[in-house]
Design an enzyme around this catalytic site. Sequence first.
Site, PDB file in Angstrom:
ATOM      1  N   HIS A   1      23.449 -54.165   9.857  1.00 26.42           N
ATOM      2  CA  HIS A   1      22.506 -54.064   9.127  1.00 26.42           C
ATOM      3  C   HIS A   1      21.623 -54.411   8.773  1.00 26.42           C
ATOM      4  CE1 HIS A   1      22.475 -50.631  12.982  1.00 26.42           C
ATOM      5  NE2 HIS A   1      23.565 -50.209  12.026  1.00 26.42           N
TER       6      HIS A   1
ATOM      7  N   ASN B   1      20.482 -46.165  16.939  1.00 27.89           N
ATOM      8  CA  ASN B   1      20.162 -47.217  16.680  1.00 27.89           C
ATOM      9  C   ASN B   1      18.719 -46.261  18.486  1.00 27.89           C
ATOM     10  OD1 ASN B   1      22.038 -49.134  15.533  1.00 27.89           O
ATOM     11  ND2 ASN B   1      23.347 -47.965  16.698  1.00 27.89           N
TER      12      ASN B   1
ATOM     13  N   TYR C   1      29.060 -44.206   5.399  1.00 30.00           N
ATOM     14  CA  TYR C   1      27.953 -44.840   4.425  1.00 30.00           C
ATOM     15  C   TYR C   1      26.985 -44.237   3.496  1.00 30.00           C
ATOM     16  CZ  TYR C   1      25.083 -45.871   9.118  1.00 30.00           C
ATOM     17  OH  TYR C   1      25.395 -47.142   9.918  1.00 30.00           O
TER      18      TYR C   1
END
Length: 486
Positions: A54, A127, A341
Amino acid sequence: MSQPPITTASGIPVADNQNSLSAGPRGPLLLQDFHLIEKLQHFNRERIPERVVHAKGSGAYGTFTVTHDISRYTKAKLFAEVGKQTATFARFSTVGGERGSADTERDPRGFALRFYTEEGNWDLVGNNTPMFFIKDPIKFPDFIHTQKRNPQSNLKSAEMMFDFWSHAPESLHQVTMLFSDRGTPDGYRHMDGFGSHTYSLINAEGQRVYVKWHFKTRQGIKNLSAEEAGRLAGSDPDYSQRDLFGAIERGEFPQWEVKLQVATEEQLDAWSTRTGWNPFDLTKVWPHGDFPLLPVGVFELNRNPDNYHAEVEQAAFSPANAVPGIGYSPDKMLQGRLFAYHDAQLYRVGTNHQHLPVNAARCPFHNQQRDGSMAINNGGAARNYANVVASGTAPGGMGHGEQGLALHGDAGRFDGRGAEDDYTQAGNLFRLLTPVGKQNLFDNLAGPLSQVRVETLQRQLAHFDRADSAYGDGVRAALQARGVQL
């Protein structure tokens, strides 16, 4: 409009921002020219590590407005009443490319949302597809390596991609979506978004339901043809960024209808028994006929960032950011992302990345975390430790006071490959495509498949056959039209 006087980062006025300090007009430069040294030092450090995935993205601020009451499912205050608004930030992205890659590459698109609630930040990181390529996070680094560059040639490799996919039948559902027309959306405004994972909601009575989040674009779905996407990659590689920024500047604020699929654990157990599908498997979807969409609200983007680096590049999302009333699920990929993350943001942005304005909660917060880089106020004079409660506490549950999540089975490593159905849902998606959509799918697949080894090609074609014989036949015809001997 006149600009304010130039100063150093410490606020000291700069006498001359045009000429370096030197020993005479032709002489060497002097180390005492701090303004020159500071400018060069900062310039050398302007880049933070780009995201491993990303990396290329666009962002904007907006609002979420509740249009339907879902308080029977969740105690989260942002859903407390119809009409309530919550400030938001969104970041859209391509997944596999570097920061300088083209916006129109064939790739899933990241759809990351932050809700600045009165109970803290809620991050929903998904997504533009409701499924993914793999079902276990232990394979995520391997998968992403195949989407990057060959370690010897430093080139993208169709063989690497399809070697992985052809050995992972569970990827076929997402591969079918990726190589359909939806693999090249026409900018970010004309695509749907999905939480993709299974999450949960907890109500005031402590009851849990499992949910799938959907964001349906009000601008209508629009996709680029493979040819147009390729042309734009060369002529306007920032096409999606330009489109989103320009629309908001013109006051054409994009909107998405927020919807939910809801199921109790008992309903999911019954569905799983009937279909053989694991409801927490990210390579699968919940069919709308079994779990219909329920309306929740409207998400709108209406303000562009003032500074891209500060507000978009440094935006640090994590699905672990869940406010009271919103919870997790046994989804293995989600469980992996709950760690990965936040850990990525600690490395990429810094120890105190939550202190940056785009990441900071807009409600009071307090903890005993101190020090490290970018410790903006560092807790002030407040105590940096919490005492042990000698009399004990009464924990209300696993996280934010909700009921504990029941766990089942022995600890171990479980491999269901070969015993699980990885083909029916991929075939269902294929059969939903129009004749033109199917032909585009065949042609889009034939391009990279014409570059792979024979063994890889035959293994991948066998997967298409098992999903639908017409699927395999169509890809073979498109390959033969390219001169590939089968």
